[in-house]
Motif scaffolding. Structure first.
Motif, PDB file in Angstrom:
ATOM      1  N   PHE A  11     -12.298 -28.382   8.019  1.00 37.76           N
ATOM      2  CA  PHE A  11     -11.425 -27.610   7.137  1.00 37.76           C
ATOM      3  C   PHE A  11     -12.205 -27.234   5.894  1.00 37.76           C
ATOM      4  N   THR A  12     -12.150 -25.951   5.514  1.00 36.49           N
ATOM      5  CA  THR A  12     -12.805 -25.500   4.295  1.00 36.49           C
ATOM      6  C   THR A  12     -11.841 -24.667   3.468  1.00 36.49           C
ATOM      7  N   HIS A  13     -12.079 -24.634   2.182  1.00 36.35           N
ATOM      8  CA  HIS A  13     -11.303 -23.789   1.281  1.00 36.35           C
ATOM      9  C   HIS A  13     -12.176 -22.594   0.965  1.00 36.35           C
ATOM     10  N   ALA A  14     -11.801 -21.434   1.489  1.00 38.29           N
ATOM     11  CA  ALA A  14     -12.605 -20.224   1.333  1.00 38.29           C
ATOM     12  C   ALA A  14     -11.705 -19.048   0.986  1.00 38.29           C
ATOM     13  N   PRO A  15     -11.243 -18.939  -0.274  1.00 42.66           N
ATOM     14  CA  PRO A  15     -10.380 -17.813  -0.649  1.00 42.66           C
ATOM     15  C   PRO A  15     -11.057 -16.487  -0.338  1.00 42.66           C
ATOM     16  N   ASP A  16     -10.281 -15.552   0.219  1.00 47.00           N
ATOM     17  CA  ASP A  16     -10.856 -14.260   0.594  1.00 47.00           C
ATOM     18  C   ASP A  16     -10.668 -13.183  -0.471  1.00 47.00           C
ATOM     19  N   GLY A  17     -10.046 -13.532  -1.598  1.00 44.42           N
ATOM     20  CA  GLY A  17      -9.909 -12.587  -2.700  1.00 44.42           C
ATOM     21  C   GLY A  17      -8.767 -11.594  -2.541  1.00 44.42           C
ATOM     22  N   VAL A  18      -8.003 -11.686  -1.474  1.00 52.76           N
ATOM     23  CA  VAL A  18      -6.867 -10.796  -1.250  1.00 52.76           C
ATOM     24  C   VAL A  18      -5.636 -11.441  -1.878  1.00 52.76           C
ATOM     25  N   GLY A  19      -4.853 -10.669  -2.601  1.00 55.08           N
ATOM     26  CA  GLY A  19      -3.628 -11.196  -3.193  1.00 55.08           C
ATOM     27  C   GLY A  19      -2.485 -11.106  -2.191  1.00 55.08           C
ATOM     28  N   TYR A  20      -1.993 -12.224  -1.717  1.00 56.66           N
ATOM     29  CA  TYR A  20      -0.930 -12.244  -0.716  1.00 56.66           C
ATOM     30  C   TYR A  20       0.424 -12.457  -1.375  1.00 56.66           C
ATOM     31  N   LYS A  21       1.425 -11.778  -0.861  1.00 55.64           N
ATOM     32  CA  LYS A  21       2.821 -12.001  -1.229  1.00 55.64           C
ATOM     33  C   LYS A  21       3.595 -12.120   0.076  1.00 55.64           C
ATOM     34  N   LEU A  22       4.375 -13.158   0.219  1.00 54.06           N
ATOM     35  CA  LEU A  22       5.202 -13.330   1.403  1.00 54.06           C
ATOM     36  C   LEU A  22       6.595 -12.804   1.102  1.00 54.06           C
ATOM     37  N   MET A  23       7.153 -12.056   2.056  1.00 50.45           N
ATOM     38  CA  MET A  23       8.462 -11.455   1.862  1.00 50.45           C
ATOM     39  C   MET A  23       9.437 -12.026   2.895  1.00 50.45           C
ATOM     40  N   GLU A  24      10.567 -12.508   2.404  1.00 50.82           N
ATOM     41  CA  GLU A  24      11.625 -13.019   3.276  1.00 50.82           C
ATOM     42  C   GLU A  24      12.543 -11.854   3.619  1.00 50.82           C
ATOM     43  N   LEU A  25      12.618 -11.528   4.910  1.00 51.87           N
ATOM     44  CA  LEU A  25      13.423 -10.383   5.341  1.00 51.87           C
ATOM     45  C   LEU A  25      14.819 -10.820   5.765  1.00 51.87           C
ATOM     46  N   PRO A  26      15.850 -10.045   5.400  1.00 54.31           N
ATOM     47  CA  PRO A  26      17.201 -10.322   5.900  1.00 54.31           C
ATOM     48  C   PRO A  26      17.223 -10.118   7.421  1.00 54.31           C
TER      49      PRO A  26
END
Length: 126
Positions: A11-26
Motif C-alpha cells: 500500500f502506498t500513498h500517491a496523490p494524483d493531484g486531481v481534486g475529487y468531489k463525490l456526489m450523492e445522487l437521489p
C-alpha cells in the motif's frame, strides 16, 4: 511447503493531484441516468448555490462535510525489488473530506441560505 511469505498487500500513498468531489445522487436521478435514454443535465448558478437541472426537475447542490475521511484507492503493481515478480498493490490517490448532496427543489425557486452551520462556514475557508 511454500517458501513465499504472505506479507499482505503493498500500500502506498500517491496523490494524483486531481481534486475529487463525490456526489450523492437521489434514486430517481440515478435510475434516469442508468436508463437506455438518459436525460440531458445542465448545471446553472443561482444566488446561493449551483442547481442541477433535468427537464422540469432541479436539485440544489449542498456541500456536506464528513466526520470520517473517504480514501480513494487505485489498484497498481508493486515490483520491490525490481527483480521480483510484480504483485498486486494499492495506491491511495485522494482523501475526500466532504461530499456533494443533491436536494430536490421546486423549479425556479432559489436555494435557501445556509446559516449557523459551523461545518459549512469552515469549509468555505478551506
Amino acid at each position: 511447503m511454500s517458501t513465499q511469505r504472505d506479507t499482505g498487500i503493498p500500500f502506498t500513498h500517491a496523490p494524483d493531484g486531481v481534486g475529487y468531489k463525490l456526489m450523492e445522487l437521489p434514486p430517481e436521478l440515478l435510475e434516469a441516468l442508468e436508463s437506455d435514454n438518459p436525460p440531458v443535465l445542465t448545471l446553472e448558478s443561482s444566488e446561493n448555490s449551483a442547481v442541477l437541472k433535468s427537464g422540469t426537475q432541479s436539485w440544489g447542490l449542498r456541500q456536506k462535510n464528513t466526520s470520517n475521511a473517504l480514501i480513494l484507492l487505485r489498484p497498481s503493481e508493486s515490483t520491490q525489488p525490481s527483480w521480483q515478480i510484480p504483485e498486486t498493490a494499492l495506491k491511495a490517490v485522494a482523501t475526500v473530506h466532504d461530499t456533494i448532496e443533491l436536494v430536490s427543489e421546486p423549479s425556479g425557486k432559489a436555494a435557501p441560505v445556509a446559516r449557523g452551520r459551523w461545518h459549512e462556514k469552515f469549509a468555505r475557508g478551506r
